[in-house]
Design a protein around this motif. Sequence first.
Motif, PDB file in Angstrom:
ATOM      1  N   ILE A 188       6.454   4.797   4.162  1.00 17.63           N
ATOM      2  CA  ILE A 188       6.683   5.154   2.949  1.00 17.63           C
ATOM      3  C   ILE A 188       5.186   4.527   2.714  1.00 17.63           C
ATOM      4  O   ILE A 188       4.914   2.779   2.959  1.00 17.63           O
ATOM      5  N   ALA A 189       4.675   5.020   1.824  1.00 17.38           N
ATOM      6  CA  ALA A 189       3.788   4.344   0.860  1.00 17.38           C
ATOM      7  C   ALA A 189       3.382   5.202  -0.257  1.00 17.38           C
ATOM      8  O   ALA A 189       3.725   5.915  -0.680  1.00 17.38           O
ATOM      9  N   LEU A 190       2.942   3.475  -1.249  1.00 18.54           N
ATOM     10  CA  LEU A 190       2.731   4.492  -2.370  1.00 18.54           C
ATOM     11  C   LEU A 190       1.685   3.942  -2.848  1.00 18.54           C
ATOM     12  O   LEU A 190       0.929   2.461  -2.752  1.00 18.54           O
ATOM     13  N   THR A 191       1.076   4.619  -3.881  1.00 19.30           N
ATOM     14  CA  THR A 191      -0.114   4.347  -4.693  1.00 19.30           C
ATOM     15  C   THR A 191       0.205   4.888  -6.326  1.00 19.30           C
ATOM     16  O   THR A 191       1.238   5.535  -6.438  1.00 19.30           O
ATOM     17  N   PRO A 192      -1.026   4.043  -7.324  1.00 17.14           N
ATOM     18  CA  PRO A 192      -0.434   3.964  -8.322  1.00 17.14           C
ATOM     19  C   PRO A 192      -0.604   5.865  -8.891  1.00 17.14           C
ATOM     20  O   PRO A 192      -1.444   6.354  -9.008  1.00 17.14           O
ATOM     21  N   GLY A 193       0.338   5.996  -9.625  1.00 17.04           N
ATOM     22  CA  GLY A 193      -0.217   7.370 -10.332  1.00 17.04           C
ATOM     23  C   GLY A 193      -0.259   7.327 -11.766  1.00 17.04           C
ATOM     24  O   GLY A 193      -0.966   8.682 -11.587  1.00 17.04           O
ATOM     25  N   ARG A 194      -0.193   6.485 -12.555  1.00 14.65           N
ATOM     26  CA  ARG A 194      -1.076   6.514 -13.344  1.00 14.65           C
ATOM     27  C   ARG A 194      -1.603   4.956 -13.758  1.00 14.65           C
ATOM     28  O   ARG A 194      -1.172   4.267 -13.477  1.00 14.65           O
ATOM     29  N   CYS A 195      -2.668   5.144 -14.405  1.00 15.77           N
ATOM     30  CA  CYS A 195      -3.877   4.118 -14.374  1.00 15.77           C
ATOM     31  C   CYS A 195      -4.053   3.331 -16.178  1.00 15.77           C
ATOM     32  O   CYS A 195      -4.735   2.521 -16.089  1.00 15.77           O
ATOM     33  N   ASP A 196      -3.569   4.509 -17.244  1.00  5.40           N
ATOM     34  CA  ASP A 196      -3.947   4.408 -18.573  1.00  5.40           C
ATOM     35  C   ASP A 196      -2.574   2.893 -18.455  1.00  5.40           C
ATOM     36  O   ASP A 196      -1.882   3.159 -18.404  1.00  5.40           O
ATOM     37  N   PRO A 197      -2.945   2.137 -20.234  1.00  3.56           N
ATOM     38  CA  PRO A 197      -2.822   0.595 -19.750  1.00  3.56           C
ATOM     39  C   PRO A 197      -1.615   1.260 -21.207  1.00  3.56           C
ATOM     40  O   PRO A 197      -0.037   0.653 -20.975  1.00  3.56           O
ATOM     41  N   HIS A 198      -1.188   2.628 -21.251  1.00  2.90           N
ATOM     42  CA  HIS A 198      -0.025   2.941 -21.755  1.00  2.90           C
ATOM     43  C   HIS A 198       1.217   3.247 -21.009  1.00  2.90           C
ATOM     44  O   HIS A 198       2.086   3.067 -21.488  1.00  2.90           O
ATOM     45  N   ASP A 233       7.374  -7.230  -8.772  1.00  2.00           N
ATOM     46  CA  ASP A 233       6.300  -7.712  -9.311  1.00  2.00           C
ATOM     47  C   ASP A 233       5.561  -7.746  -8.441  1.00  2.00           C
ATOM     48  O   ASP A 233       3.772  -7.735  -8.895  1.00  2.00           O
ATOM     49  N   ARG A 234       5.185  -7.820  -7.019  1.00  4.72           N
ATOM     50  CA  ARG A 234       3.949  -7.265  -6.086  1.00  4.72           C
ATOM     51  C   ARG A 234       3.622  -5.854  -6.498  1.00  4.72           C
ATOM     52  O   ARG A 234       2.638  -5.822  -6.396  1.00  4.72           O
ATOM     53  N   LEU A 235       4.449  -4.864  -6.707  1.00  6.38           N
ATOM     54  CA  LEU A 235       3.887  -3.580  -6.665  1.00  6.38           C
ATOM     55  C   LEU A 235       3.181  -4.151  -8.020  1.00  6.38           C
ATOM     56  O   LEU A 235       2.330  -2.887  -8.068  1.00  6.38           O
ATOM     57  N   ILE A 236       3.900  -3.599  -9.250  1.00  4.37           N
ATOM     58  CA  ILE A 236       2.739  -3.801 -10.727  1.00  4.37           C
ATOM     59  C   ILE A 236       1.839  -4.242 -10.338  1.00  4.37           C
ATOM     60  O   ILE A 236       0.235  -3.993 -10.529  1.00  4.37           O
ATOM     61  N   ALA A 237       1.457  -5.705  -9.558  1.00  2.00           N
ATOM     62  CA  ALA A 237       0.254  -6.215  -9.581  1.00  2.00           C
ATOM     63  C   ALA A 237      -0.829  -5.805  -9.330  1.00  2.00           C
ATOM     64  O   ALA A 237      -1.749  -5.744  -8.688  1.00  2.00           O
ATOM     65  N   TYR A 238      -0.570  -4.904  -8.022  1.00  2.00           N
ATOM     66  CA  TYR A 238      -0.945  -4.375  -6.496  1.00  2.00           C
ATOM     67  C   TYR A 238      -1.591  -3.073  -7.894  1.00  2.00           C
ATOM     68  O   TYR A 238      -2.795  -2.399  -7.641  1.00  2.00           O
ATOM     69  N   ALA A 239      -0.838  -2.399  -8.317  1.00  2.00           N
ATOM     70  CA  ALA A 239      -1.028  -0.976  -8.664  1.00  2.00           C
ATOM     71  C   ALA A 239      -2.082  -1.357 -10.415  1.00  2.00           C
ATOM     72  O   ALA A 239      -3.266  -0.635 -10.830  1.00  2.00           O
ATOM     73  N   LEU A 240      -2.103  -2.413 -11.150  1.00  2.00           N
ATOM     74  CA  LEU A 240      -2.256  -3.532 -11.897  1.00  2.00           C
ATOM     75  C   LEU A 240      -4.479  -3.765 -11.783  1.00  2.00           C
ATOM     76  O   LEU A 240      -5.411  -2.799 -11.574  1.00  2.00           O
ATOM     77  N   LYS A 241      -3.750  -3.905 -10.255  1.00  2.00           N
ATOM     78  CA  LYS A 241      -5.716  -4.160  -9.562  1.00  2.00           C
ATOM     79  C   LYS A 241      -6.499  -3.374  -9.409  1.00  2.00           C
ATOM     80  O   LYS A 241      -7.647  -2.948  -9.293  1.00  2.00           O
ATOM     81  N   ALA A 242      -5.543  -2.348  -8.210  1.00  2.00           N
ATOM     82  CA  ALA A 242      -5.895  -1.000  -7.873  1.00  2.00           C
ATOM     83  C   ALA A 242      -6.444  -0.208  -9.154  1.00  2.00           C
ATOM     84  O   ALA A 242      -7.293   0.584  -9.371  1.00  2.00           O
ATOM     85  N   CYS A 243      -5.647   0.074 -10.456  1.00  2.00           N
ATOM     86  CA  CYS A 243      -6.112   0.464 -11.555  1.00  2.00           C
ATOM     87  C   CYS A 243      -7.304  -0.247 -12.415  1.00  2.00           C
ATOM     88  O   CYS A 243      -7.675   0.072 -13.152  1.00  2.00           O
ATOM     89  N   GLY A 244      -7.354  -1.058 -11.594  1.00  2.00           N
ATOM     90  CA  GLY A 244      -9.039  -2.109 -12.681  1.00  2.00           C
ATOM     91  C   GLY A 244      -8.079  -2.680 -13.742  1.00  2.00           C
ATOM     92  O   GLY A 244      -8.661  -2.280 -14.741  1.00  2.00           O
ATOM     93  N   LEU A 245      -7.546  -3.052 -13.733  1.00  2.00           N
ATOM     94  CA  LEU A 245      -6.492  -3.317 -14.800  1.00  2.00           C
ATOM     95  C   LEU A 245      -5.962  -4.466 -15.094  1.00  2.00           C
ATOM     96  O   LEU A 245      -5.143  -5.805 -15.768  1.00  2.00           O
ATOM     97  N   GLY A 246      -6.269  -5.375 -13.700  1.00  2.00           N
ATOM     98  CA  GLY A 246      -5.833  -6.674 -13.773  1.00  2.00           C
ATOM     99  C   GLY A 246      -6.237  -7.874 -13.954  1.00  2.00           C
ATOM    100  O   GLY A 246      -6.816  -9.042 -14.259  1.00  2.00           O
ATOM    101  N   GLY A 247      -7.673  -7.471 -15.009  1.00  2.00           N
ATOM    102  CA  GLY A 247      -7.813  -8.916 -15.359  1.00  2.00           C
ATOM    103  C   GLY A 247      -8.843  -8.976 -14.832  1.00  2.00           C
ATOM    104  O   GLY A 247      -9.699  -9.080 -13.766  1.00  2.00           O
TER     105      GLY A 247
END
Length: 247
Positions: A188-198, A233-247
């Motif tokens: 399985i591969a997972l990618t972010p579905g939405r990248c808005d902070p909301h 937790d790892r998936l959220i950290a990956y998605a934030l980084k992939a979306c450019g929201l990781g700080g």
Amino acid sequence: MSVSLAQWRSDEPVHALQVAVRNTSDTPVYFADLQLVTPSFQTLPAKKADATIKKTERTDLPIPFGAANCSPQGLPELRPATVVAHVSTGSGPLREVVFDVPHPDPLLTRLLRDECSEFLIKQAASIEFGPGWKQSGKAMRGELVVTRRGAGAVTLNDMNGTTHFIVTPGHRPLGVLKAAEKGLRAPIALTPGRCDPHAFAEAKKAFQFPVRASIDGGEERVVIVVPPKPLQDRLIAYALKACGLGG
């Protein structure tokens, strides 16, 4: 005074319902507690409400509800349900009131079907996230691990995404656990579905992945598969980084 049942998105992960109370009189009614009672679901202790309901078309009072009473023989029919409450008016004492839920209630019908469909698949095999998830390119890649529990060939037809993640299986169907086999691994591969902070702030169902499966070519059922907390937790950290929201 009457009641009906509802469920918000935030209720689903915590196995809760809303008792929607309608009071057409001018007399306020105090609800001390509430309890859903039906043979279709396990009965939980009454939930404290401590709410005074004035004249209203709808006021929601939350309650948990028990696991569905399922059978290995197939999907059961929904049985009638009531909401049992201890109420009072004015300075009067508390008294038990039993409210009939209109039967068949569409929400309870769906919940019973979904939970017992999942139960039937889980009798044959467990479906879990494997341990070896890693980022590869722009995606997080890993496996679903299927482990034999009971009889029957189990076909994983598909896996759907969530509010946060798009699912791309290695192939469809994901795989077949044949009757003589003990286990199966499906990439399985997972990618972010939405990248808005909301979207990240409203992560109520981010990790409830629906897997569509069947036994011996029978009716397709849905199993909700949730990754363990460390992987979440790892998936959220990956998605934030992939979306450019990781700080």
